[in-house]
Design an enzyme around this catalytic site. Structure first.
Site, PDB file in Angstrom:
ATOM      1  N   TYR A   1      28.488  50.948  25.055  1.00 16.42           N
ATOM      2  CA  TYR A   1      28.123  50.315  23.784  1.00 16.42           C
ATOM      3  C   TYR A   1      27.902  51.332  22.675  1.00 16.42           C
ATOM      4  O   TYR A   1      27.209  52.332  22.855  1.00 16.42           O
ATOM      5  CB  TYR A   1      26.857  49.487  23.974  1.00 16.42           C
ATOM      6  CG  TYR A   1      26.378  48.765  22.731  1.00 16.42           C
ATOM      7  CD1 TYR A   1      26.993  47.604  22.309  1.00 16.42           C
ATOM      8  CD2 TYR A   1      25.298  49.254  21.994  1.00 16.42           C
ATOM      9  CE1 TYR A   1      26.547  46.925  21.178  1.00 16.42           C
ATOM     10  CE2 TYR A   1      24.839  48.589  20.866  1.00 16.42           C
ATOM     11  CZ  TYR A   1      25.468  47.424  20.462  1.00 16.42           C
ATOM     12  OH  TYR A   1      25.022  46.751  19.351  1.00 16.42           O
TER      13      TYR A   1
ATOM     14  N   GLY B   1      23.981  36.092   0.698  1.00 16.10           N
ATOM     15  CA  GLY B   1      23.873  34.651   0.898  1.00 16.10           C
ATOM     16  C   GLY B   1      23.020  33.977  -0.153  1.00 16.10           C
ATOM     17  O   GLY B   1      23.366  32.904  -0.660  1.00 16.10           O
TER      18      GLY B   1
END
Length: 269
Positions: A191, A42
């Protein structure tokens, strides 16, 4: 290594930097929102877009770090038009506030780069009660895109084609066996941190594909794409030991980083 220097059809290779890819491009008059712009891909994306004349709005969770990065970019490029605005993608309220504030600014929006993300975290729920990786990597960006889309459509009427980019991952091919577990999103018992990451990245791809189809169908001058940036040693891997700071840095297009003096900025934690 020769593998990273081999050029593709575009004329660039995995070792091409963002500066090389954008050489000769004049982005003056364009406005871009880059999420997760306070570190890693970014930061480099924001830096090079600003270098090419684009007005960059850094959407960042940590405003202290965001301001530091902004100041560093501006110091190296005094002509940079760059702002930092707070955005926590794991909070739908924060996403709505960011979008409302951006729209209130009256700025156009040509480019939306949905880059921010987390990876392989322990099981956690977001403030809105959604598994954290899916909430941050997909749901937050999905809502952000939806809220800013009308502004992008209005901007695109000026005949400058808009761009929406979802930074996904090759890991999208390695989600749970059933793909997206719509009925078990918040199931802690089943999970798996990497599968959950793959699930969120698969959602990025599906979002971009469907959005691209709808934009084309509606004859809107905006394209939506997803990409795999390559394996880059950023703080995305802070929850995983798959890659450490000594890894090779495989680079791709606007997601590339420059070497030399830009390395410390790219590695900001």
């Amino acid at each position: 290594m020769w593998l990273f220097s081999r050029k593709g059809a575009s004329g660039f290779s995995a070792s091409s930097t963002a500066e090389e890819v954008t050489q000769g491009i004049d982005g003056t008059g364009l406005t871009a929102v880059v999420t997760g712009a306070s570190s890693g891909i970014g930061t480099e994306t924001a830096r090079v877009l600003a270098l090419r004349g684009v007005h960059v709005v850094m959407a960042v969770k940590n405003m202290t770090t965001g301001r530091e990065v902004k100041e560093t970019i501006a110091k190296r490029n005094p002509n940079a038009k760059i702002d930092a605005m707070e955005l926590d993608l794991s909070s739908l309220a924060s996403v709505r506030k960011f979008a409302a504030d951006f729209i209130s600014s009256g700025l156009p929006l040509n480019i939306l780069i949905n880059n921010a993300g987390i990876m392989a975290t322990p099981f956690m729920l977001s403030k809105d009660g959604i598994e954290l990786q899916l909430a941050t990597n997909h749901v937050g960006h999905f809502l952000l895109t939806h809220l800013l889309l009308e502004t992008m459509k209005k901007t695109a009427q000026g005949r400058t084609e808009g761009r929406i980019v979802n930074v996904s991952s090759r890991r999208h091919k390695f989600s749970y066996p059933e793909g997206i577990r719509f009925d078990k999103i918040n199931d802690q018992s089943g999970y798996n941190s990497l599968s959950a990451y793959g699930q969120s990245k698969l959602a990025n791809v599906l979002h971009a594909n469907e959005l691209a189809r709808r934009l084309k169908e509606d004859e809107v001058a905006i394209t939506a794409n997803s990409l795999h940036p390559g394996a880059i040693a950023t703080n995305l891997f802070r929850h995983s030991n798959l890659i450490n700071g000594r890894s090779n840095h495989m680079l791709c297009g606007i997601a590339s980083t420059s070497y030399g003096e830009d390395w410390p900025l790219f590695c900001r934690q």
